[in-house]
Design a protein around this motif. Structure first.
Motif, PDB file in Angstrom:
ATOM      1  N   VAL A  12      49.146  38.466  52.353  1.00 33.96           N
ATOM      2  CA  VAL A  12      47.706  38.295  52.569  1.00 33.96           C
ATOM      3  C   VAL A  12      46.897  39.374  51.850  1.00 33.96           C
ATOM      4  N   PRO A  13      47.251  40.657  51.961  1.00 35.01           N
ATOM      5  CA  PRO A  13      46.468  41.650  51.219  1.00 35.01           C
ATOM      6  C   PRO A  13      46.533  41.475  49.696  1.00 35.01           C
ATOM      7  N   VAL A  14      47.682  41.049  49.191  1.00 36.48           N
ATOM      8  CA  VAL A  14      47.807  40.816  47.745  1.00 36.48           C
ATOM      9  C   VAL A  14      46.871  39.696  47.313  1.00 36.48           C
ATOM     10  N   VAL A  15      46.820  38.639  48.105  1.00 42.63           N
ATOM     11  CA  VAL A  15      45.931  37.517  47.797  1.00 42.63           C
ATOM     12  C   VAL A  15      44.474  37.957  47.895  1.00 42.63           C
ATOM     13  N   LEU A  16      44.157  38.754  48.918  1.00 40.56           N
ATOM     14  CA  LEU A  16      42.782  39.230  49.064  1.00 40.56           C
ATOM     15  C   LEU A  16      42.339  40.071  47.873  1.00 40.56           C
ATOM     16  N   VAL A  17      43.198  40.966  47.431  1.00 41.97           N
ATOM     17  CA  VAL A  17      42.875  41.781  46.262  1.00 41.97           C
ATOM     18  C   VAL A  17      42.778  40.889  45.027  1.00 41.97           C
ATOM     19  N   GLY A  18      43.651  39.902  44.920  1.00 36.84           N
ATOM     20  CA  GLY A  18      43.612  38.975  43.782  1.00 36.84           C
ATOM     21  C   GLY A  18      42.311  38.184  43.732  1.00 36.84           C
ATOM     22  N   TYR A  19      41.700  37.908  44.886  1.00 35.89           N
ATOM     23  CA  TYR A  19      40.443  37.163  44.919  1.00 35.89           C
ATOM     24  C   TYR A  19      39.213  38.067  44.952  1.00 35.89           C
ATOM     25  N   GLY A  20      39.412  39.365  44.720  1.00 39.92           N
ATOM     26  CA  GLY A  20      38.271  40.251  44.554  1.00 39.92           C
ATOM     27  C   GLY A  20      37.902  41.089  45.765  1.00 39.92           C
ATOM     28  N   ALA A  21      38.673  41.086  46.815  1.00 38.59           N
ATOM     29  CA  ALA A  21      38.360  41.942  47.959  1.00 38.59           C
ATOM     30  C   ALA A  21      38.714  43.383  47.619  1.00 38.59           C
TER      31      ALA A  21
END
Length: 95
Positions: A12-21
């Motif tokens: 989840v954190p990897v995806v969040l960073v990937g989407y600009g968080a």
């Protein structure tokens, strides 16, 4: 099940960073998910132990009183009478 929870705590954190968080937000989310996962794991173990204890109690023979006293019996007196305590009994008033 726990493996999937741990995997999602990292995914989840990897995806969040990937989407600009932000990295800080993704890290906070990872810690939050890890905390929720840990609490759920503890509660699941507690529930499993409780269920096992309940099954063990059901299998074990019950100890204690073997028979119930009927509605017509008077516990503690040798001579049960529907008219009151028997003469000489310690249940009645002293003369």
């Amino acid at each position: 099940m726990v493996r999937w929870a741990v995997f999602s705590c990292f995914l989840v954190p990897v995806v969040l960073v990937g989407y600009g968080a932000s990295l800080a937000g993704a890290t906070g989310t990872a810690f939050g998910l890890a905390a929720v996962t840990a609490v759920c794991r503890v509660l699941l173990r507690q529930s499993e132990r409780g269920a096992e204890r309940l099954r063990a109690e059901e299998r074990a023979p019950h100890r204690g009183r073997q028979r119930k006293t009927g509605s017509g019996t008077h516990r503690g007196s040798r001579h049960a009478s529907p008219y009151g305590p028997a003469e000489g009994s310690s249940d009645g008033p002293a003369d």
